[in-house]
Design a protein around this motif. Structure first.
Motif, PDB file in Angstrom:
ATOM      1  N   ALA A  52       0.831  -1.207   0.000  1.00  0.00           N
ATOM      2  CA  ALA A  52       0.000   0.000   0.000  1.00  0.00           C
ATOM      3  C   ALA A  52       0.865   1.257   0.000  1.00  0.00           C
ATOM      4  O   ALA A  52       0.541   2.258  -0.658  1.00  0.00           O
ATOM      5  N   ALA A  53       1.993   1.212   0.731  1.00  0.00           N
ATOM      6  CA  ALA A  53       2.892   2.371   0.762  1.00  0.00           C
ATOM      7  C   ALA A  53       3.519   2.604  -0.610  1.00  0.00           C
ATOM      8  O   ALA A  53       3.665   3.751  -1.061  1.00  0.00           O
ATOM      9  N   VAL A  54       3.880   1.514  -1.306  1.00  0.00           N
ATOM     10  CA  VAL A  54       4.429   1.642  -2.660  1.00  0.00           C
ATOM     11  C   VAL A  54       3.396   2.273  -3.587  1.00  0.00           C
ATOM     12  O   VAL A  54       3.705   3.167  -4.389  1.00  0.00           O
ATOM     13  N   MET A  55       2.139   1.833  -3.475  1.00  0.00           N
ATOM     14  CA  MET A  55       1.078   2.393  -4.303  1.00  0.00           C
ATOM     15  C   MET A  55       0.892   3.885  -4.017  1.00  0.00           C
ATOM     16  O   MET A  55       0.769   4.697  -4.951  1.00  0.00           O
ATOM     17  N   ALA A  56       0.881   4.278  -2.752  1.00  0.00           N
ATOM     18  CA  ALA A  56       0.687   5.682  -2.394  1.00  0.00           C
ATOM     19  C   ALA A  56       1.834   6.543  -2.910  1.00  0.00           C
ATOM     20  O   ALA A  56       1.616   7.665  -3.399  1.00  0.00           O
ATOM     21  N   THR A  57       3.046   6.021  -2.816  1.00  0.00           N
ATOM     22  CA  THR A  57       4.207   6.764  -3.304  1.00  0.00           C
ATOM     23  C   THR A  57       4.115   6.996  -4.812  1.00  0.00           C
ATOM     24  O   THR A  57       4.399   8.083  -5.318  1.00  0.00           O
ATOM     25  N   GLU A  58       3.720   5.921  -5.553  1.00  0.00           N
ATOM     26  CA  GLU A  58       3.588   6.054  -7.006  1.00  0.00           C
ATOM     27  C   GLU A  58       2.517   7.082  -7.368  1.00  0.00           C
ATOM     28  O   GLU A  58       2.681   7.869  -8.311  1.00  0.00           O
ATOM     29  N   MET A  59       1.417   7.072  -6.651  1.00  0.00           N
ATOM     30  CA  MET A  59       0.351   8.026  -6.953  1.00  0.00           C
ATOM     31  C   MET A  59       0.784   9.463  -6.647  1.00  0.00           C
ATOM     32  O   MET A  59       0.471  10.403  -7.393  1.00  0.00           O
ATOM     33  N   ASP A  60       1.519   9.640  -5.542  1.00  0.00           N
ATOM     34  CA  ASP A  60       1.990  10.994  -5.198  1.00  0.00           C
ATOM     35  C   ASP A  60       2.985  11.511  -6.231  1.00  0.00           C
ATOM     36  O   ASP A  60       3.051  12.727  -6.488  1.00  0.00           O
ATOM     37  N   ALA A  61       3.779  10.581  -6.805  1.00  0.00           N
ATOM     38  CA  ALA A  61       4.803  10.989  -7.768  1.00  0.00           C
ATOM     39  C   ALA A  61       4.250  11.137  -9.185  1.00  0.00           C
ATOM     40  O   ALA A  61       4.981  11.532 -10.087  1.00  0.00           O
ATOM     41  N   LEU A  62       2.961  10.812  -9.376  1.00  0.00           N
ATOM     42  CA  LEU A  62       2.373  10.884 -10.714  1.00  0.00           C
ATOM     43  C   LEU A  62       2.222  12.343 -11.148  1.00  0.00           C
ATOM     44  O   LEU A  62       1.528  13.135 -10.500  1.00  0.00           O
ATOM     45  N   MET A  63       2.885  12.719 -12.227  1.00  0.00           N
ATOM     46  CA  MET A  63       2.859  14.101 -12.709  1.00  0.00           C
ATOM     47  C   MET A  63       1.853  14.276 -13.851  1.00  0.00           C
ATOM     48  O   MET A  63       1.097  15.253 -13.876  1.00  0.00           O
ATOM     49  N   ALA A  64       1.855  13.337 -14.783  1.00  0.00           N
ATOM     50  CA  ALA A  64       0.956  13.449 -15.931  1.00  0.00           C
ATOM     51  C   ALA A  64       0.229  12.129 -16.128  1.00  0.00           C
ATOM     52  O   ALA A  64       0.820  11.050 -16.011  1.00  0.00           O
ATOM     53  N   ARG A  65      -1.041  12.223 -16.409  1.00  0.00           N
ATOM     54  CA  ARG A  65      -1.870  11.033 -16.598  1.00  0.00           C
ATOM     55  C   ARG A  65      -1.795  10.572 -18.053  1.00  0.00           C
ATOM     56  O   ARG A  65      -1.937  11.375 -18.977  1.00  0.00           O
ATOM     57  N   THR A  66      -1.557   9.263 -18.242  1.00  0.00           N
ATOM     58  CA  THR A  66      -1.566   8.675 -19.587  1.00  0.00           C
ATOM     59  C   THR A  66      -2.457   7.435 -19.562  1.00  0.00           C
ATOM     60  O   THR A  66      -2.870   6.966 -18.490  1.00  0.00           O
ATOM     61  N   ASP A  67      -2.739   6.895 -20.747  1.00  0.00           N
ATOM     62  CA  ASP A  67      -3.570   5.700 -20.815  1.00  0.00           C
ATOM     63  C   ASP A  67      -2.897   4.502 -20.148  1.00  0.00           C
ATOM     64  O   ASP A  67      -3.562   3.636 -19.585  1.00  0.00           O
ATOM     65  N   GLY A  68      -1.572   4.442 -20.199  1.00  0.00           N
ATOM     66  CA  GLY A  68      -0.857   3.304 -19.624  1.00  0.00           C
ATOM     67  C   GLY A  68      -0.403   3.504 -18.195  1.00  0.00           C
ATOM     68  O   GLY A  68       0.003   2.536 -17.539  1.00  0.00           O
ATOM     69  N   HIS A  69      -0.460   4.758 -17.705  1.00  0.00           N
ATOM     70  CA  HIS A  69      -0.003   5.012 -16.330  1.00  0.00           C
ATOM     71  C   HIS A  69      -0.881   6.097 -15.705  1.00  0.00           C
ATOM     72  O   HIS A  69      -0.754   7.278 -16.010  1.00  0.00           O
ATOM     73  N   ASN A  70      -1.759   5.672 -14.825  1.00  0.00           N
ATOM     74  CA  ASN A  70      -2.685   6.579 -14.154  1.00  0.00           C
ATOM     75  C   ASN A  70      -3.113   5.947 -12.835  1.00  0.00           C
ATOM     76  O   ASN A  70      -2.739   4.795 -12.545  1.00  0.00           O
ATOM     77  N   PRO A  71      -3.860   6.641 -11.995  1.00  0.00           N
ATOM     78  CA  PRO A  71      -4.243   6.059 -10.689  1.00  0.00           C
ATOM     79  C   PRO A  71      -4.952   4.711 -10.809  1.00  0.00           C
ATOM     80  O   PRO A  71      -4.754   3.832  -9.956  1.00  0.00           O
ATOM     81  N   GLN A  72      -5.751   4.538 -11.855  1.00  0.00           N
ATOM     82  CA  GLN A  72      -6.458   3.262 -12.006  1.00  0.00           C
ATOM     83  C   GLN A  72      -5.492   2.110 -12.301  1.00  0.00           C
ATOM     84  O   GLN A  72      -5.634   1.018 -11.745  1.00  0.00           O
ATOM     85  N   THR A  73      -4.519   2.330 -13.165  1.00  0.00           N
ATOM     86  CA  THR A  73      -3.566   1.255 -13.469  1.00  0.00           C
ATOM     87  C   THR A  73      -2.664   0.966 -12.272  1.00  0.00           C
ATOM     88  O   THR A  73      -2.279  -0.179 -12.039  1.00  0.00           O
ATOM     89  N   ILE A  74      -2.312   2.012 -11.519  1.00  0.00           N
ATOM     90  CA  ILE A  74      -1.502   1.807 -10.311  1.00  0.00           C
ATOM     91  C   ILE A  74      -2.266   0.983  -9.289  1.00  0.00           C
ATOM     92  O   ILE A  74      -1.724   0.047  -8.664  1.00  0.00           O
ATOM     93  N   TYR A  75      -3.554   1.298  -9.132  1.00  0.00           N
ATOM     94  CA  TYR A  75      -4.377   0.549  -8.168  1.00  0.00           C
ATOM     95  C   TYR A  75      -4.579  -0.895  -8.637  1.00  0.00           C
ATOM     96  O   TYR A  75      -4.549  -1.827  -7.823  1.00  0.00           O
ATOM     97  N   ALA A  76      -4.761  -1.091  -9.944  1.00  0.00           N
ATOM     98  CA  ALA A  76      -4.922  -2.451 -10.469  1.00  0.00           C
ATOM     99  C   ALA A  76      -3.656  -3.273 -10.230  1.00  0.00           C
ATOM    100  O   ALA A  76      -3.722  -4.460  -9.869  1.00  0.00           O
ATOM    101  N   ALA A  77      -2.482  -2.658 -10.414  1.00  0.00           N
ATOM    102  CA  ALA A  77      -1.221  -3.358 -10.155  1.00  0.00           C
ATOM    103  C   ALA A  77      -1.087  -3.706  -8.676  1.00  0.00           C
ATOM    104  O   ALA A  77      -0.602  -4.795  -8.317  1.00  0.00           O
ATOM    105  N   PHE A  78      -1.543  -2.797  -7.813  1.00  0.00           N
ATOM    106  CA  PHE A  78      -1.518  -3.068  -6.366  1.00  0.00           C
ATOM    107  C   PHE A  78      -2.376  -4.278  -6.029  1.00  0.00           C
ATOM    108  O   PHE A  78      -1.969  -5.143  -5.239  1.00  0.00           O
ATOM    109  N   LYS A  79      -3.556  -4.359  -6.602  1.00  0.00           N
ATOM    110  CA  LYS A  79      -4.440  -5.489  -6.319  1.00  0.00           C
ATOM    111  C   LYS A  79      -3.830  -6.805  -6.813  1.00  0.00           C
ATOM    112  O   LYS A  79      -3.914  -7.834  -6.124  1.00  0.00           O
ATOM    113  N   ARG A  80      -3.219  -6.772  -7.999  1.00  0.00           N
ATOM    114  CA  ARG A  80      -2.579  -8.001  -8.496  1.00  0.00           C
ATOM    115  C   ARG A  80      -1.451  -8.449  -7.582  1.00  0.00           C
ATOM    116  O   ARG A  80      -1.320  -9.629  -7.260  1.00  0.00           O
ATOM    117  N   ASP A  81      -0.611  -7.495  -7.148  1.00  0.00           N
ATOM    118  CA  ASP A  81       0.493  -7.836  -6.247  1.00  0.00           C
ATOM    119  C   ASP A  81      -0.026  -8.336  -4.906  1.00  0.00           C
ATOM    120  O   ASP A  81       0.542  -9.269  -4.311  1.00  0.00           O
TER     121      ASP A  81
END
Length: 465
Positions: free
Chosen positions: A341-370
């Protein structure tokens, strides 16, 4: 005699006797292995072909057969100690109908069992005349948790050897199951199958849907280790009965070259698949989930199982994966959850620009898989040590038997490597039997401890006591 349960009617009937004249059993060459059967009508053959995954969303009835090798020492109320454990076998394996052989049941024992476990199971026996508690005996055990209001009728065909059960499953369809215990002597074994061909197994124009039990004969050398041919007269008589009833050995049809056995002869290490389930249902579509496993009782036979499927019920999927509740309090897993969860929060805080391949939804989906991957890995680690040992032994045993099947040799051959493998398989099977009995007793003690701790508190142990 005929016995009823759940409101069924009772009436007398003529039964074949175990001491009927036996046909002459020749000593000529045994019959060749039987070719796979075909054309038998199943329980619901009018249903279209379905995929394997679909069947597991259907309503099923689990059947089992077990040679319990006697009732054991007298336990509570004069009931054999093994019979005190049958209820646990039904509960753990979700068995609806259990056919047992070598039951050694007297009328007093049956009355005591039904009085003690009447809410959970019902026992319908057929004792061997003149020696009820010392030889033979067959019985059906009905799991009342599953078949709560089933209307059952049992008919003795050969007392102590063959018992027939009639019930309705599904509710609108009759189901006929025959429990057999074949004699050890080849001539008597052949005589019993010949006798059954002239009995009322097909009474009332009803077909036998399931034939199961300990046959004490095999019709294919692959079902013995070391491989050998059985008596020709016994094999021919059994094949004649099977063909007349139009039933088939579904496990063998689905595993034509596999070696797996249900009986271990401790004295010489030989093994046999004496216990089998024949059905009219189509293997792989209307009947499946074949199994052979140690029962936990002190017996030299494995318990065999199969499931009948009702293809007329709506399909119900397997649902979503759910995390085991007991892992919520596992400190190691909780720590891993926090780290992810801490890794996910760090990635979201460091997110500068939203793209189709990297956004809060994809980060959260990766967290759930892990997280799911971590939970499943931890769940495997938490499997009890004894269970891991049992699974490892089963895998080793199956690999050993398959290697024997993959190394053909002449029937009765004396290949040294194969003899070593046969000995290794016997040792593995003996260790499996001992471990399963130990696990079985451990589970019984755990239930007893919970009952003692919680039976006076407002829990399910209290409400069920």
């Amino acid at each position: 005699m005929r016995a009823g349960c759940g409101g069924g009617t009772s009436r007398s009937s003529t039964s074949a006797r175990p001491d009927d004249p036996a046909p002459v059993c020749g000593s000529g060459p045994a019959l060749p292995p039987r070719a796979p059967q075909g054309g038998a009508r199943g329980l619901q053959n009018e249903e279209p072909e379905r995929e394997r995954a679909v069947r597991h969303g259907k309503t099923y009835l689990r059947l089992a057969s077990l040679n319990m090798r006697g009732a054991g020492r007298d336990g509570l109320g004069g009931v054999g100690e093994k019979w005190m454990r049958v209820n646990q076998i039904l509960r753990e394996n979700r068995i609806a109908v259990l056919a047992v052989q070598e039951t050694h049941l007297s009328d007093d024992r049956v009355a005591a069992l039904n009085a003690l476990f009447g809410e959970y199971m019902s026992v319908f026996p057929s004792a061997y005349p003149g020696n009820e508690t010392g030889a033979c005996g067959v019985a059906f055990v009905i799991n009342r948790r599953i078949l709560k209001s089933a209307n059952c009728l049992t008919t003795e065909i050969i007392p102590g050897r063959v018992l027939m059960l009639d019930l309705n499953w599904p509710e609108e369809r009759p189901l006929r199951i025959v429990n057999v215990y074949g004699p050890n002597i080849a001539r008597e074994n052949a005589a019993m199958w010949e006798t059954l061909r002239g009995t009322r197994l097909r009474e009332g124009n009803r077909q036998v849907d399931v034939l199961l039990g300990d046959f004490n004969v095999v019709d294919d050398p692959i079902d013995r280790l070391p491989a050998r041919l059985d008596s020709a007269c016994a094999v021919e008589a059994l094949r004649g009965l099977v063909e007349e009833l139009r039933v088939r050995d579904g496990w063998r049809e689905q595993n034509p070259n596999a070696k797996s056995f249900t009986y271990l002869h401790a004295a010489n290490g030989s093994q046999s698949r004496l216990d089998r389930i024949y059905t009219r249902a189509v293997p792989g579509r209307e009947v499946d989930d074949w199994g052979m496993k140690e029962s936990g009782l002190d017996s030299d036979h494995k318990m065999i199982t199969a499931s009948l499927y009702n293809n007329r019920t709506p399909f119900v999927g397997k649902g979503r994966w759910v995390m085991p509740k007991h892992l919520l309090t596992d400190e190691q897993l909780v720590g891993e959850m926090k780290r992810l969860a801490a890794v996910m929060a760090t990635e979201m805080d460091a997110l500068m620009a939203r793209t189709d391949g990297h956004n809060p939804q994809t980060i959260y989906a990766a967290f759930k898989r892990d997280l799911i991957r971590a939970v499943r890995a931890r769940a495997k680690e938490k499997i009890p040590r004894m269970q891991r040992q049992i699974e490892a032994l089963r895998a080793d045993l199956q690999a050993t038997l398959n290697s024997l099947a993959a190394t053909p040799s002449d029937v009765g051959g004396e290949d040294g490597v194969e003899r070593q493998q046969e000995h290794h398989a016997a040792v593995l099977q003996d260790r499996l039997l001992r471990l399963e009995r130990k696990r079985f007793e451990s589970a019984r003690r755990m239930v007893a401890v919970k009952q003692r701790l919680y039976q006076e508190t407002m829990t399910k142990q209290w409400t069920r006591s």
